[in-house]
Design an enzyme around this catalytic site. Structure first.
Site, PDB file in Angstrom:
ATOM      1  N   GLU A  60       0.921  -1.025   0.179  1.00 39.46           N
ATOM      2  CA  GLU A  60      -0.161  -0.132   0.529  1.00 39.46           C
ATOM      3  C   GLU A  60       0.563   1.143  -0.102  1.00 39.46           C
ATOM      4  OE1 GLU A  60      -0.448  -2.674   2.074  1.00 39.46           O
ATOM      5  OE2 GLU A  60      -2.009  -3.265   1.222  1.00 39.46           O
ATOM      6  N   HIS A 129     -11.247  -4.993   8.519  1.00 36.28           N
ATOM      7  CA  HIS A 129     -12.010  -4.779   7.633  1.00 36.28           C
ATOM      8  C   HIS A 129     -13.156  -4.267   7.820  1.00 36.28           C
ATOM      9  CE1 HIS A 129      -9.861  -8.053   6.353  1.00 36.28           C
ATOM     10  NE2 HIS A 129     -10.231  -8.066   5.164  1.00 36.28           N
TER      11      HIS A 129
HETATM   12  C1  LIG Z   1      -2.145  -4.503   4.318  1.00 34.98           C
HETATM   13  C2  LIG Z   1      -2.883  -5.389   3.580  1.00 34.98           C
HETATM   14  N1  LIG Z   1      -2.936  -4.881   2.862  1.00 34.98           N
HETATM   15  C3  LIG Z   1      -4.750  -5.827   1.227  1.00 34.98           C
HETATM   16  C4  LIG Z   1      -4.948  -6.555   2.408  1.00 34.98           C
HETATM   17  C5  LIG Z   1      -6.129  -7.865   1.579  1.00 34.98           C
HETATM   18  N2  LIG Z   1      -5.904  -8.777   0.848  1.00 34.98           N
HETATM   19  C6  LIG Z   1      -5.605 -10.153   2.265  1.00 34.98           C
HETATM   20  S1  LIG Z   1      -5.117 -11.656   0.552  1.00 34.98           S
HETATM   21  C7  LIG Z   1      -4.435 -10.834  -0.005  1.00 34.98           C
HETATM   22  C8  LIG Z   1      -3.590 -11.410  -0.601  1.00 34.98           C
HETATM   23  C9  LIG Z   1      -2.864 -12.728  -0.064  1.00 34.98           C
HETATM   24  O1  LIG Z   1      -1.987 -13.193  -0.968  1.00 34.98           O
HETATM   25  P1  LIG Z   1      -0.605 -13.886  -0.505  1.00 34.98           P
HETATM   26  O2  LIG Z   1       0.275 -12.433   0.316  1.00 34.98           O
HETATM   27  O3  LIG Z   1      -0.187 -14.218  -0.899  1.00 34.98           O
HETATM   28  O4  LIG Z   1      -1.405 -15.134   0.454  1.00 34.98           O
HETATM   29  P2  LIG Z   1      -2.258 -15.649  -0.043  1.00 34.98           P
HETATM   30  O5  LIG Z   1      -2.987 -15.202   0.425  1.00 34.98           O
HETATM   31  O6  LIG Z   1      -2.004 -16.213  -1.495  1.00 34.98           O
HETATM   32  O7  LIG Z   1      -1.612 -17.466   0.848  1.00 34.98           O
HETATM   33  C10 LIG Z   1      -5.327  -9.545  -0.280  1.00 34.98           C
HETATM   34  C11 LIG Z   1      -4.565  -8.180  -1.122  1.00 34.98           C
HETATM   35  C12 LIG Z   1      -4.131  -6.863   3.507  1.00 34.98           C
HETATM   36  N3  LIG Z   1      -5.309  -8.234   4.486  1.00 34.98           N
HETATM   37  N4  LIG Z   1      -3.514  -6.939   4.178  1.00 34.98           N
END
Ligand SMILES: Cc1ncc(C[n+]2csc(CCOP(=O)(O)OP(=O)(O)O)c2C)c(N)n1
Ligand SMILES: Cc1ncc(C[n+]2csc(CCOP(=O)(O)OP(=O)(O)O)c2C)c(N)n1
Ligand SMILES: [Mg+2]
Ligand SMILES: [Mg+2]
Lengths: 326, 361, 326, 361
Positions: A60, A129
């Site tokens: 972000e 959220h």
């Molecule tokens: C700081 C932050 N930004 C955005 C989100 C929203 N979000 C939740 S899961 C996700 C994707 C994460 O992908 P990854 O790190 O590869 O983990 P995975 O879910 O694939 O295990 C996002 C963008 C969040 N939870 N926290």
């Protein structure tokens, strides 16, 4: 003309500006093929291509800092923070740079950009959220903070935000993304930023709110009408800079005010509105300023969020107390 | 166990501390007398400007000022590799590169004199103002480069950061997006071995700062930051590559801070004995001078003339700076938004009517 | 007992707790050999060693997140943000975790930690070194925000903050780091967090302030006394959670209030105080609530900061207007 | 030009997709029947739990839930390498490692059912609750490890993050401090190749995620994340090293998300055709089963008994979850501070008196 939801109005406004201004770019996490987790950018990458609707890496502060750089070159980035709860890694870029670049450079570099973020509770979302932290950004000079409460305003205010010469934080009340539909013409007509909207005229009490809570506020106003109480309802819409004049006018007329918000009470936008009234129209008041708000505690996880968020009943109770105050 | 990736970090130097060539082959431009003299003059001028600014602060005519003593080759080296079309996102110790890119010494002095007008650059119109919040400038650079890329422009962006600043998340986030989007950014690390009082030895476990680029999949090189030929050659290559869609490069310039962190600092509190003695033996200006003398293109006579010019040039900037009256109170409001909200207009009137005398440097 | 400055009192409190509680650790950028850029930790690393007074890498989010981890193990980290202007990279860790850990884990994990930061203008500092953004953190439930105004309170409140079972943001008004001296005994006696201090009793008007501005406020009170006006002066000290009762009591007595702050006005702590008065004692008011504050613009770079910061004259003008209001 | 630093990233695998050993030498523990059966059972149980949770969400009895389908070997592998004294800082897809470390399935369900009591772990008392803000948990892990180090404890900390999360500054800041302070942290990257809809191919330009550790000067290894023997062996080594002052290790576990991102997602919007077909051929559970069968320690009979037990165990957790009434309104206030400010006490009373009916899952 089909009636559309608030989220569809956001999508329509984005599409309109992407179409009419080649400097406009939409970017963020999952805004591309996925069309955003709430579908705000649904179909836009297909329509405008990967250079106009851009999936970013997951960071972000990067999204905000990158948008600042793009905007300094005259582009108009519209960046999405996936949820407002995840805007804080970008706080430094927003507070220390976005809000200040025009000032710091004496107008040499300006930042015509928008940060969009869904915010607020009530949809049974995971932790982090559902918060309402608009007051933090409303306290930062140099930012504009805009919150649409319905589809028409979402369309008109987002157009205005994208065309604004200065940075706008555009907070979308996700609880009402889909609960009301308006017939909105895709005519590119914007609504003014920096103005409250008097949604309903009244003479006995002024109910002031913004975002999703406006819906409970309107229900309360209707119930009050049944009791023969005429409530004026104001949608603040632009929470910073605040259009206090419209509010003061209404206070002069009714002498009674209830402010309704989802955010915690202490140091909130409601505090600011109450303070302005106390400073400029205190002797127009016929009753203490009433405030219905979230509590001064952490936004509870969703099984308790119903207990936290202002209800029509709580608004009614406060409004009646205020109206009956002698 | 199979090896899936290998990496290496190269270090380049063209001139040793005594100005003797250490590389088999010098860059062509490094044999051009005018180019060398111009670089030498720029370094001498920066040192003179820093000296003067220091004196201004000590005599109460300026606020905190960060000198770049001993690091002149870095800013002059990469700054002179930029064209007017390129964009610079400087950090607070970036006066050398800023001046190379068209910012005036008077603007630098105005800035550190507490006046936003110092960031309203006459020439470098698209350059960012000095970034005080550390590492934030790296992200601005990626944004500017993104705009250039989307518009298909053959321009590049340079940004500078201290070695301590590389510990901030923004630095890494910038490298990562520059890598995956193949952005035309040159990231310059001024490794002056100190972050105020914190030595590089407790800042990171990396043996080099250049290797931090491996985490973003971008190219990196380490150069002798006191050798302006090494710095500038690396920057020229990185800039050329960036302008032509080749993507980002990280350049670690190894130098040493020969001054206090800023005028507000006293390095004697933490700097080891005689670090400075050896440090001054490696400083970049004398090194280039010796090289030029060895080429027979520089002598005492030219040195004196050049110094006299530089001293006068700096003095003019100082005089103009001192002659600039403080801005008026309404300037606090007139650049907040394109249009000032009515609410704040009242405050503007009030501020004008309540003007306080003073506002000295 | 020698008189000491506010910064020396901070140093004394840190030394006292480091000495008496082995779980206490001071950490931050340049807090070690350098003793902090304002000397808050001067000599402490020499005295307590590199494991108790720790120079960190240059990363504020890391400093905050690391402190959270340490505190979850029962240590009591006292982290320094070198200037409040550089606290924002840590905003996510502070807002999303520090303020919420006790709540999220139903009390299983608690975070007895302190974040110290010098803040405010008036010392001719570089850009981003002079802002007053206490309102941002005062709006976050789960945090305590404490601002000492003089050496005695700095000592007593910092002791209390370090011993507090919950996270405390401790903001030090650097403009007054060295302008007044108090005789402060190093007796380990704390001042209570969560209480306002009535610095001066009065009957005609209540002047409310905190931090450095309290000094101008006291000067104004003295000048008012010369004019035969008796001003009560309240040092808010703990800006969150707010001790509103002490303030309301005073308002009941005087009926006239002026709030003095360095921060911009909109959505500030002053707004919160005014709002609470407007809600709970509006009809005790004999005059509109006066507010003397920084302007709703970017904190100007230092050559103009004098124009921005409230002066004794501005406080006097507002106080007289308020006292004379009929 | 002289080379000043070189690096390489190794990949380890012990079992191929068909369960055949690919390494010359198996870890000793990988020949122990009970150990293998326990790991197998844990993976089967997680898959069953995820399936049940999904069904609960689909029937309106639970909110958003992130399954770990296809990634069971990662959480079970490194989670089972921890002792009760170690501390885990999990991320939202960490149910497998959390359960290995003592968190109950009922707590996992309560958590995703919108109830903070799900983070009040009965057993794993020092573990962090699930971190939703991505990458923040990495810094918590460094802080816990710092406390352990300062107190001279022989314990370690494990934290898990997705490959997309490695783009956040917090991830890098954590690696950097873990490196320079030599902290006993094991950083596990669950590289399931997707960050919601964003494929790894546009997340970073790195050929591996393991190499991001080079930017912090810490050791890193890449393992086949669908091979629980490779994951666990790497984790056992990293944990042992961490407990004994050897510092941090980054372990990249390469796997694939065989489910939607969460119940709120529909991967068909962005996932390429037949990625799943090949994906399911590589999944970790069947692989271990085949290996156990080849060792002659597992058969259809045992499979049925085990599955019956696991199904019952999960069902019990589900029943308890569904039988748990919502917490009372005052719970919103009772854990804000050790002592609730008087101002907020009024709100507490008010909330109790204004209790709203409902608060279902
Ligand atoms: C700081 C932050 N930004 C955005 C989100 C929203 N979000 C939740 S899961 C996700 C994707 C994460 O992908 P990854 O790190 O590869 O983990 P995975 O879910 O694939 O295990 C996002 C963008 C969040 N939870 N926290
Ligand atoms: C985000 C942020 N944190 C802290 C500071 C305060 N600060 C100013 S300079 C400095 C040290 C920087 O060292 P380095 O990055 O090596 O650059 P150098 O000053 O040595 O050129 C610090 C901590 C800041 N300006 N910004
Ligand atoms: Mg440095
Ligand atoms: Mg992933």
């Amino acid at each position: 003309m089909p009636a559309i939801t608030l989220i569809e109005a956001v999508n329509m406004a984005l599409a309109h500006e992407l179409k009419h201004n080649k400097d406009v770019v939409a970017l963020g996490e999952d805004v591309g093929a996925n069309g955003g987790v709430f579908r705000a950018t649904d179909g836009l990458q297909k329509q405008f291509g990967e250079e106009r609707v851009i999936d970013t890496p997951l960071a972000e502060s990067m999204i905000a800092g990158l948008s600042i750089g793009m905007a300094s070159q005259g582009m108009r980035p519209v960046a999405e923070m996936q949820f407002m709860g995840f805007i804080f890694p970008a706080a430094d870029q927003i507070i220390c740079h976005m809000a200040r670049m025009r000032h710091r450079t004496r107008g040499r570099l300006t930042l015509p950009l928008v940060i969009r973020a869904p915010y607020g509770g009530g949809i049974h979302a995971p932790e982090h959220h559902s918060e309402s932290t608009e007051a933090i950004f409303a306290h930062i000079p140099g930012l504009k903070v805009v919150i649409p409460s319905n589809p028409s305003r979402a369309y008109g205010l987002l157009l205005a935000a994208i065309r604004d010469p200065d940075p706008v934080i555009f907070l979308e009340p996700k609880r009402v993304y889909r609960i009301v539909k308006h017939e909105v013409e895709d005519n590119g007509e914007e609504y003014p930023i920096g103005c409250c909207f008097v949604d309903r005229e009244g003479t006995d009490i002024t109910l002031i709110s913004w975002g999703a809570m406006l819906h409970e506020t309107h229900m309360a106003a209707a119930k009050l009408a049944e009791k023969g109480i005429s409530a004026e309802v104001i949608d603040v819409a632009t929470v910073s800079p605040l259009d206090i004049d419209t509010i003061l006018e209404s206070v002069e007329k009714t002498g009674r005010v209830v402010i309704v918000q989802e955010a915690p009470k202490a140091g909130s936008l409601g505090s600011e509105i109450a303070a302005e009234i106390a400073e400029k129209r205190v002797f127009s008041l016929l009753a203490p300023i009433g405030r219905v708000s979230g509590y001064d505690t952490v936004m509870p996880y969703y099984r308790l969020e119903k207990q936290y968020m202002p209800t029509v009943d709580r608004i009614m109770e406060e409004a009646l107390k205020t109206v009956e105050y002698k | 166990m199979t090896t899936v990736a290998t990496f290496k970090i190269e270090h380049t130097q063209y001139l040793d501390a005594s100005g003797k060539p250490t590389a088999k082959k010098m860059p062509k431009w490094a044999k051009d007398a005018d180019t060398l003299k111009a670089l030498y003059r720029s370094m001498a001028r920066i040192r003179q400007l820093d000296t003067k600014a220091y004196a201004l602060q000590r005599t109460g005519k300026m606020g905190t000022y960060p000198a770049a003593t001993g690091q002149e080759a870095i800013g002059v080296g990469f700054g002179s590799a930029l064209t007017a079309d390129d964009v610079l996102c400087p950090y607070y110790r970036g006066q050398a590169s800023m001046i190379e890119h068209g910012v005036t010494m008077e603007e630098i002095l105005l800035y550190w004199g507490g006046d936003e007008r110092g960031s309203d650059f006459k020439n470098a119109k698209q350059d960012f103002p000095i970034a005080v919040p550390i590492a934030t400038q790296c992200l601005h650079a990626t944004g500017v480069a993104t705009a250039m890329k989307l518009r298909g422009e053959k321009r590049c962006v340079a940004t500078e950061i201290g070695e301590g600043g590389t510990s901030e998340g923004d630095f890494y986030e910038a490298l990562n997006v520059a890598g995956i989007w193949n952005l035309g950014v040159m990231f310059i690390i001024n490794n002056n071995q100190w972050a105020i009082s914190v030595p590089s030895s407790i800042q990171t476990a990396c043996e080099t700062y250049a290797q931090k680029a491996i985490a973003a999949g971008i190219e990196a090189v380490q150069v002798d930051g006191n050798d302006i030929i090494a710095v500038r050659e690396a920057a020229l290559n990185a800039a050329e590559k960036a302008r032509n869609g080749g993507g980002a490069t990280l350049i670690e310039c190894v130098s040493l801070r020969l001054c206090d962190h800023t005028t507000a600092d006293d390095a004697r509190r933490y700097r080891p004995e005689n670090e400075l003695d050896s440090g001054w033996k490696n400083e970049p200006i004398i090194r280039l001078r010796k090289y030029m003398e060895s080429l027979g293109i520089w002598d005492e006579q030219q040195e004196e003339t050049m110094m006299a010019e530089v001293v006068a040039e700096v003095q003019t900037a100082v005089d103009n700076y001192l002659a600039t009256p403080a801005d008026s109170p309404e300037a606090m409001f007139d650049y907040l938004y394109e249009e000032l909200p009515s609410r704040t207009q009242e405050q503007r009137e009030y501020a004008i009517n309540n003007k306080v005398v003073g506002g000295h440097h």
